[in-house]
Design an enzyme around this catalytic site. Structure first.
Site, PDB file in Angstrom:
ATOM      1  N   GLU A 273       0.825  -1.208   0.000  1.00 26.77           N
ATOM      2  CA  GLU A 273       0.000   0.000   0.000  1.00 26.77           C
ATOM      3  C   GLU A 273       0.858   1.255   0.000  1.00 26.77           C
ATOM      4  O   GLU A 273       0.426   2.297  -0.489  1.00 26.77           O
ATOM      5  CB  GLU A 273      -0.926  -0.008   1.215  1.00 26.77           C
ATOM      6  CG  GLU A 273      -2.071   1.000   1.108  1.00 26.77           C
ATOM      7  CD  GLU A 273      -3.120   0.797   2.169  1.00 26.77           C
ATOM      8  OE1 GLU A 273      -4.320   0.736   1.809  1.00 26.77           O
ATOM      9  OE2 GLU A 273      -2.769   0.694   3.361  1.00 26.77           O
ATOM     10  N   HIS A 299       8.241 -26.342   1.065  1.00 26.87           N
ATOM     11  CA  HIS A 299       7.469 -27.337   0.320  1.00 26.87           C
ATOM     12  C   HIS A 299       6.369 -26.666  -0.497  1.00 26.87           C
ATOM     13  O   HIS A 299       5.362 -27.289  -0.822  1.00 26.87           O
ATOM     14  CB  HIS A 299       6.876 -28.354   1.287  1.00 26.87           C
ATOM     15  CG  HIS A 299       7.910 -29.118   2.040  1.00 26.87           C
ATOM     16  ND1 HIS A 299       8.451 -30.299   1.601  1.00 26.87           N
ATOM     17  CD2 HIS A 299       8.539 -28.832   3.211  1.00 26.87           C
ATOM     18  CE1 HIS A 299       9.352 -30.734   2.468  1.00 26.87           C
ATOM     19  NE2 HIS A 299       9.430 -29.858   3.461  1.00 26.87           N
ATOM     20  N   LYS A 412     -12.863   2.512  -3.179  1.00 26.10           N
ATOM     21  CA  LYS A 412     -13.943   2.824  -2.238  1.00 26.10           C
ATOM     22  C   LYS A 412     -15.033   3.645  -2.926  1.00 26.10           C
ATOM     23  O   LYS A 412     -16.237   3.421  -2.725  1.00 26.10           O
ATOM     24  CB  LYS A 412     -13.393   3.604  -1.051  1.00 26.10           C
ATOM     25  CG  LYS A 412     -12.483   2.808  -0.127  1.00 26.10           C
ATOM     26  CD  LYS A 412     -11.970   3.700   0.997  1.00 26.10           C
ATOM     27  CE  LYS A 412     -11.006   2.968   1.905  1.00 26.10           C
ATOM     28  NZ  LYS A 412     -10.474   3.864   2.973  1.00 26.10           N
TER      29      LYS A 412
END
Length: 423
Positions: A273, A299, A412
Site C-alpha cells: 500500500e 514445500h 472505495k
C-alpha cells in the site's frame, strides 16, 4: 543490536547507489521524512503517554475474556502480528472482524461462547471506514440478540479513532463510549505502536514497554551517520540497485517461525500500500510483496524462489534462540527417524534455514539474511521500526509518497457508487 542484516545478492558494488554521495542524499531525505510534522511513526515509541492511556483502558475492561478487533488493513494486521508473535495470556481469546465476508463473520460470532464477557475494539482512523462500520453494526446487533441491553453496550465496546474528528468520535461522545486515539500524524499501516496495537497487546500479555524499548534502542542503528555501516541505508541501496539494474521488483519476507507468520502479512500491507504508486512522471512503480514462512514454504513457494525468475529480493529471517525445544530421539524404528534422533527440533529448523540460504546462494538468488536472538517484545519493536523505516526510505528512492493510498480510495468510491445503484 536487536536485529542484524547481511547481504548475498547480485547487486553491483560499484553502483552509484552505494556511493557516499547517493547514500547521503537519501539519508537526508529519510531524515526529512521522519522529522515532518505530518509523519509521526518514528517518534511514536517515545510517547509513553500512549502506554499509560492504553494500560488505563485495559484496567477498565480486563475482566473480558474474548477480545474482538474490529478493523481492516493496518487496523487489524498490526495487532494480529503482535498477538500471534508474542501472546502469553491464554485466558483471553482473540478474534478479528477484518472482512465483509458474511460466512466468516457468522463463524466468528458463533465462537464467542460468553458474549457478556466480550469486548469489541472498533478501530478506524477516519471514523467512517465502510468495512469497520458494517462490522460494528453487526457486533452491536449480536450483543443485543444475546441479552445485552442498549445502555450496557458501552461496556462491550472501545473505539479507537481520530482524536478530534469523524463519525466514530462523535458517536462515542454522544453515547458515552470509551475512546482511544489514532494520532493525526499516524496512518493505519504505521499504527502498530499506537493505541491500535497497544490495547490488544495488553490483553495478550505483551510487555508493551519492552516493545517501545526495542524500537528506541534500534534508532541509533537506523540513524548511524557511518552510512557504510548503516543497516537501513545499506538495505535500501541494495534493493534500489537490484530494482534498477536487474529488474528485481518483488520482495519476499520469509521468517523461519510460525509465530512470525502474520508478520509477513503485515509487511505485505505496509510495503504494497505504501510503494505501489504512480510517480511524478506518470509511471506505475512498486515492489510487489510476497508473504512466506519457513520451514513450511520450503514445500511450496521455495521451488519458485529457487529456480524461477531472479526478480525477487528474499528476506530470510531466523530466530536464533527459541523459548522451547523438543528432542527427536523417540526410538522410532525408521531410517528417516534415526537420521534425526541425535538432534532437536530447533536444530532441524536451523539446518533448514541455513540449507536454504546456501542453496539460494548457489542459485545466485538475491537474499537478505536477517537474524534476531529471540522472539520477544524488544526484538519485535526493532523489526517493526526497521520495516516501517525501510518503507519510508524506499518511497524516497522510488520518488513517490509512501504515506497515501489513492488507488485504495478510488476503489472505495466505486464501491459506494455500486451500492447506490442497488437501492
Amino acid at each position: 543490536m536487536n536485529l542484524s542484516v547481511s547481504f548475498q545478492t547480485q547487486a553491483d558494488a560499484t553502483s552509484k547507489r552505494f556511493s557516499n554521495e547517493d547514500l547521503s542524499a537519501h539519508f537526508d531525505k529519510f531524515k526529512k521524512v521522519i522529522e515532518s510534522e505530518k509523519i509521526g511513526f518514528f517518534q511514536l515509541s517515545e510517547k509513553t503517554e500512549h502506554l499509560d492511556s492504553a494500560r488505563a483502558m485495559f484496567e477498565k475492561h480486563k475482566d473480558k475474556t474474548h477480545f474482538v478487533q474490529v478493523g481492516i488493513g493496518g487496523s487489524a494486521l498490526g495487532p494480529q502480528t503482535l498477538i500471534d508473535a508474542l501472546k502469553s495470556n491464554n485466558k483471553v481469546k482473540f478474534s478479528f472482524m477484518d472482512n465483509t465476508d458474511a460466512e466468516y463473520i457468522s463463524q466468528l460470532l458463533s465462537e464467542i461462547e460468553e458474549p457478556k464477557k466480550s469486548l469489541f475494539y472498533v478501530v478506524s482512523k477516519s471514523g467512517g471506514t465502510a468495512e469497520t462500520i458494517a462490522n460494528f453494526s453487526i457486533a452491536r446487533n449480536f450483543l443485543r440478540d444475546n441479552g445485552i441491553k442498549k445502555d450496557q453496550l458501552k461496556d462491550h465496546f472501545v473505539f479507537c479513532t481520530d482524536p478530534k474528528n469523524g463519525q466514530l468520535k462523535e458517536y462515542a461522545q454522544a453515547n458515552g463510549y470509551s475512546c482511544l486515539q489514532v494520532p493525526n500524524d499516524i496512518g493505519g499501516r504505521f499504527s502498530v505502536f499506537s493505541h491500535v496495537g497497544l490495547l490488544p497487546a495488553l490483553f495478550a500479555g505483551v510487555q508493551i514497554e519492552e516493545l517501545y524499548e526495542g524500537a528506541n534502542e534500534f534508532k541509533s542503528a537506523l540513524l548511524n551517520p557511518d552510512l557504510s555501516e548503516n543497516i537501513l541505508m545499506q538495505t535500501g541501496a541494495q534493493l534500489m540497485c537490484l530494482f534498477e539494474d536487474r529488474g528485481v521488483n518483488q520482495t519476499v519476507l520469509m521468517p523461519y517461525s510460525s509465530r512470525l507468520k502474520t508478520l509477513s502479512h503485515w509487511f505485505v500491507q505496509l510495503w504494497g500500500e505504501s510503494l505501489g504508486k504512480i510517480d511524478s512522471s506518470g509511471t506505475n512503480v512498486g515492489l510487489t510483496p510476497i508473504p512466506a514462512y519457513g520451514a513450511t514454504d520450503q514445500h511450496s513457494q521455495m521451488q519458485l524462489f529457487m529456480e524461477g525468475p531472479s526478480d525477487k529480493a528474499i528476506f530470510l529471517l531466523e530466530v536464533k534462540n527459541k523459548a522451547v525445544d523438543f528432542k527427536l530421539d523417540s526410538g522410532l524404528e525408521m531410517d528417516s527417524a534415526r537420521k534425526l534422533e541425535n538432534f532437536s527440533l530447533n536444530q532441524l529448523i536451523g539446518a533448514q534455514f541455513n540449507g536454504t540460504l546456501k542453496a539460494l546462494q548457489d542459485q545466485k538468488k538475491n537474499v537478505i539474511k536477517m537474524s534476531i536472538e529471540r522472539n520477544d517484545a524488544k526484538h519485535m519493536g526493532s523489526m517493526i521500526l526497521f520495516f516501517e523505516s525501510l518503507t519510508a526510505l524506499m518511497g524516497e528512492y522510488l520518488g513517490i509518497d509512501a504515506f497515501n493510498q489513492p488507488g485504495v480510495e478510488l476503489g472505495k468510491k466505486y464501491a459506494y457508487e455500486y451500492l447506490k445503484n442497488l437501492e
